[in-house]
Design a protein around this motif. Structure first.
Motif, mmCIF file in Angstrom:
data_model
loop_
_atom_site.group_PDB
_atom_site.id
_atom_site.type_symbol
_atom_site.label_atom_id
_atom_site.label_comp_id
_atom_site.label_asym_id
_atom_site.label_seq_id
_atom_site.Cartn_x
_atom_site.Cartn_y
_atom_site.Cartn_z
ATOM 1 N N ARG A 180 10.286 -11.805 1.224
ATOM 2 C CA ARG A 180 9.548 -10.663 1.752
ATOM 3 C C ARG A 180 9.266 -9.668 0.622
ATOM 4 N N SER A 181 8.120 -9.043 0.681
ATOM 5 C CA SER A 181 7.750 -8.024 -0.295
ATOM 6 C C SER A 181 8.414 -6.702 0.071
ATOM 7 N N VAL A 182 9.121 -6.093 -0.882
ATOM 8 C CA VAL A 182 9.779 -4.813 -0.601
ATOM 9 C C VAL A 182 8.747 -3.715 -0.365
ATOM 10 N N GLN A 183 7.565 -3.826 -0.999
ATOM 11 C CA GLN A 183 6.542 -2.805 -0.823
ATOM 12 C C GLN A 183 6.010 -2.804 0.601
ATOM 13 N N GLU A 184 5.804 -3.994 1.150
ATOM 14 C CA GLU A 184 5.313 -4.090 2.515
ATOM 15 C C GLU A 184 6.391 -3.708 3.525
ATOM 16 N N GLU A 185 7.643 -3.966 3.170
ATOM 17 C CA GLU A 185 8.733 -3.721 4.110
ATOM 18 C C GLU A 185 9.238 -2.281 4.068
ATOM 19 N N ALA A 186 9.247 -1.665 2.891
ATOM 20 C CA ALA A 186 9.890 -0.348 2.773
ATOM 21 C C ALA A 186 9.160 0.586 1.823
ATOM 22 N N GLY A 187 7.888 0.348 1.566
ATOM 23 C CA GLY A 187 7.150 1.185 0.629
ATOM 24 C C GLY A 187 6.298 2.226 1.314
ATOM 25 N N SER A 188 5.594 2.992 0.484
ATOM 26 C CA SER A 188 4.638 3.977 0.973
ATOM 27 C C SER A 188 3.369 3.821 0.147
ATOM 28 N N GLY A 189 2.291 3.398 0.780
ATOM 29 C CA GLY A 189 1.070 3.138 0.032
ATOM 30 C C GLY A 189 1.039 1.715 -0.487
ATOM 31 N N PHE A 190 0.077 1.460 -1.360
ATOM 32 C CA PHE A 190 -0.136 0.099 -1.854
ATOM 33 C C PHE A 190 0.766 -0.239 -3.038
ATOM 34 N N GLY A 191 1.281 0.743 -3.737
ATOM 35 C CA GLY A 191 2.171 0.473 -4.860
ATOM 36 C C GLY A 191 1.480 -0.226 -6.009
ATOM 37 N N PHE A 192 0.221 0.106 -6.283
ATOM 38 C CA PHE A 192 -0.519 -0.536 -7.371
ATOM 39 C C PHE A 192 0.202 -0.311 -8.708
ATOM 40 N N SER A 193 0.200 -1.348 -9.545
ATOM 41 C CA SER A 193 0.952 -1.269 -10.808
ATOM 42 C C SER A 193 0.131 -1.600 -12.044
ATOM 43 N N TRP A 194 -1.110 -2.078 -11.853
ATOM 44 C CA TRP A 194 -1.896 -2.488 -13.028
ATOM 45 C C TRP A 194 -3.366 -2.190 -12.779
ATOM 46 N N PRO A 195 -4.084 -1.777 -13.872
ATOM 47 C CA PRO A 195 -3.590 -1.357 -15.197
ATOM 48 C C PRO A 195 -2.938 0.026 -15.130
ATOM 49 N N ALA A 196 -2.125 0.337 -16.114
ATOM 50 C CA ALA A 196 -1.313 1.554 -16.060
ATOM 51 C C ALA A 196 -2.152 2.814 -15.967
ATOM 52 N N GLU A 197 -3.320 2.839 -16.668
ATOM 53 C CA GLU A 197 -4.129 4.060 -16.695
ATOM 54 C C GLU A 197 -4.711 4.378 -15.323
ATOM 55 N N PHE A 198 -5.155 3.368 -14.606
ATOM 56 C CA PHE A 198 -5.734 3.556 -13.275
ATOM 57 C C PHE A 198 -5.444 2.292 -12.472
ATOM 58 N N PRO A 199 -4.259 2.223 -11.865
ATOM 59 C CA PRO A 199 -3.863 0.984 -11.171
ATOM 60 C C PRO A 199 -4.783 0.653 -10.003
ATOM 61 N N VAL A 200 -5.193 -0.613 -9.936
ATOM 62 C CA VAL A 200 -6.071 -1.073 -8.856
ATOM 63 C C VAL A 200 -5.470 -2.254 -8.093
ATOM 64 N N ALA A 201 -4.345 -2.788 -8.557
ATOM 65 C CA ALA A 201 -3.731 -3.935 -7.880
ATOM 66 C C ALA A 201 -2.234 -3.937 -8.142
ATOM 67 N N ARG A 202 -1.496 -4.442 -7.188
ATOM 68 C CA ARG A 202 -0.051 -4.612 -7.381
ATOM 69 C C ARG A 202 0.195 -6.068 -7.755
#
Length: 357
Positions: free
Chosen positions: A302-324
């Motif tokens: 299970r994805s922790v972001q989907e289970e206990a996160g807030s928002g999409f949790g985008f991580s890349w690219p660092a300057e303007f994240p568009v995808a996790r």
């Protein structure tokens, strides 16, 4: 000489030029009103586009993956919402009731897919804090990145894309906070708890290009995944750290994901063979969990972001994240919270989670 009153003689005033033009304008407006389509018949193209948008999102798993099209669509699914405002603006401008109603389909499908991510599902507490970070081969300040990560207070710290030149700097900067660590190839795990049973997970192939067996030293030198056991107060925890193959947009091959997909399948097999009840996977998987390529992993973890996160949790690219594309997946433990840490010298942002038993 007696003047003749024309108005009295005819019984009505003579119509002037202005009155005539007004009547003509009224007639033209009436003709236009009669010839204009009703609100339900306006904007058929806008309505068709809205329905197409909704159907693509609804049946995204059925989009052919020729040239990686299916994976690309699933990677960008959250951003399909950006098509709704211009379609709505066009529908209002055309006063098309049909287009407005048609837009209910993509809005409903999007909310069904991602509406849950808009709420904060995090809880306080947790027995272990986990952090995963692709530190970047071109990171200009590995020591500074290591200090930032240590300041997070994580109990387990997984690093990917560790170069031979930067490895000593990470080991030195993290030695005080993390007495236990292991590095195999380009991935490593730093821990405040003891580690054991560490081994490489071959997510490529066990044989070389000519069918020859790979020497063990070659496997270790280029390892992109490892498995280890963390000793906790609640018992053993199996931890995997992985960095899957890159994806590229290529003129001839489209959205090229062959290496990543092959790695994902191999990693899913390794997790399926895992006997431990409690499993954590941390790493740069180079893809979102909506991508069909990860079905083998998401069916087990299970994805922790989907289970206990807030928002999409985008991580890349660092300057303007568009995808996790950096993930923390779990089995046999409970995700309490999930968040993204501030950018470091890498082109990825670190992802973090707190888990409980």
């Amino acid at each position: 000489m007696t003047q003749v009153d024309t108005e009295a003689t005819t019984g009505q005033g003579a119509a002037g030029p202005r009155d005539t033009s007004t009547r003509r304008a009224d007639i033209r407006r009436a003709i236009r009103a009669l010839s204009r389509p009703a609100p339900w018949k306006r904007g058929p193209l806008l309505a068709a586009l809205a329905l197409l948008l909704g159907l693509v999102m609804l049946f995204h798993a059925s989009v052919p993956n020729t040239g990686g099209l299916g994976s690309l669509v699933e990677t960008m699914l959250p951003w399909f919402a950006l098509f709704v405002p211009p379609l709505l603006a066009g529908a209002l401008w055309r006063r098309s009731a049909t287009a407005v109603v048609a837009l209910l389909l993509p809005v409903t499908v999007w909310l069904n897919l991602f509406g849950g991510l808009l709420t904060d599902k995090s809880r306080s507490g947790g027995d272990l804090t986990l952090v995963s970070h692709n530190v970047g081969a071109g990171n200009p300040d590995p020591a500074g990145t290591a200090r930032d990560l240590a300041a997070s207070g994580a109990d387990l710290l997984a690093l990917e894309e560790i170069t031979a030149q930067a490895k000593p700097q990470y080991e030195k900067a993290l030695a005080k906070a993390y007495p236990h660590h292991t590095v195999l190839g380009t991935v490593g795990l730093w821990s405040k708890l003891p580690l054991s049973d560490t081994r490489s997970v071959d997510i490529e192939q066990d044989v070389g290009p000519l069918g020859e067996a790979k020497p063990e030293e070659v496997k270790l030198a280029y390892a992109r995944a490892l498995r280890t056991t963390v000793a906790t107060d609640q018992g053993p925890l199996a931890v995997y750290v992985a960095h899957l193959g890159s994806v590229r947009v290529m003129p001839r091959n489209g959205f090229w994901t062959d290496s990543r997909d092959r790695n994902a399948q191999a990693l899913a097999k390794a997790v399926a063979a895992e006997r431990s009840e409690r499993v954590v996977l941390l790493g740069d998987l180079n893809g979102t969990m909506d991508d069909r390529a990860f079905a083998g992993l998401t069916s087990q973890l299970r994805s922790v972001q989907e289970e206990a996160g807030s928002g999409f949790g985008f991580s890349w690219p660092a300057e303007f994240p568009v995808a996790r594309i950096d993930q923390i997946l779990v089995r046999g433990v409970r995700a309490e919270s999930s968040w993204v840490l501030p950018a470091t010298g890498s082109d990825h942002r670190p992802v973090a989670a707190a888990i409980g038993w």
